[in-house]
Design an enzyme around this catalytic site. Structure first.
Site, PDB file in Angstrom:
ATOM      1  CD  GLU A  51      -3.140  -0.644   0.105  1.00 29.29           C
ATOM      2  OE1 GLU A  51      -3.184   0.491  -0.400  1.00 29.29           O
ATOM      3  OE2 GLU A  51      -3.942  -1.537  -0.214  1.00 29.29           O
ATOM      4  CG  ASP A  69      -6.987   5.173  -0.461  1.00 31.04           C
ATOM      5  OD1 ASP A  69      -8.124   5.305   0.034  1.00 31.04           O
ATOM      6  OD2 ASP A  69      -6.780   4.606  -1.544  1.00 31.04           O
TER       7      ASP A  69
END
Length: 141
Positions: A51, A69
């Site tokens: 990520e 995000d």
């Protein structure tokens, strides 16, 4: 002496702007100290690797719905944290998205655990890289 003080102050400022880049074992040890079960650490470190490349200060590019995000686990601001610009958020973790960008990962860990409890590991699109056999985390302890 003043030059040394100035350099120290500048390095603190720069590190707070750029955040911290962790490694797999540092993340595993810190998460364990925060109470994350050891049998989950291989999964969490895999997610963080894919990520954010273990970086605490990453804000991802806009998603198709305009959300972003945040942090080491790339936690979405439409559902889980409140963006600084005041956009609507369900803010299920009851915190500012900026709280997910600090070197102290406790907010990120707590929020990520909440997401995992509610939605499972598949809440992260990178789970496809982490759902199989993973290297043992025991060498970190």
């Amino acid at each position: 002496m003043k030059a040394v003080l100035v350099i120290c102050v500048l390095s603190v400022i720069v590190s707070s702007i750029h955040g911290r880049t962790m490694d797999r074992c540092t993340l595993a040890r810190e998460m364990s100290a925060l109470g994350v079960p050891r049998d989950q650490l291989d999964k969490w470190t895999c997610i963080a690797k894919h990520e954010s490349s273990f970086r605490t200060s990453v804000v991802g590019p806009a998603n198709s719905n305009g959300s972003n995000d945040y942090g080491i686990f790339q936690i979405n601001n439409k559902y889980w944290c409140q963006p600084a610009d005041g956009r609507f958020s369900y803010n299920e973790c009851k915190l500012s998205c900026n709280a997910l960008l600090t070197d102290n990962i406790s907010n990120s860990v707590k929020c990520a655990q909440k997401i995992q409890r509610q939605q499972g590991w598949k809440a992260w699109s990178t789970w496809k890289y982490c759902s199989g056999s993973l290297p043992s985390i025991s060498d970190c302890f």
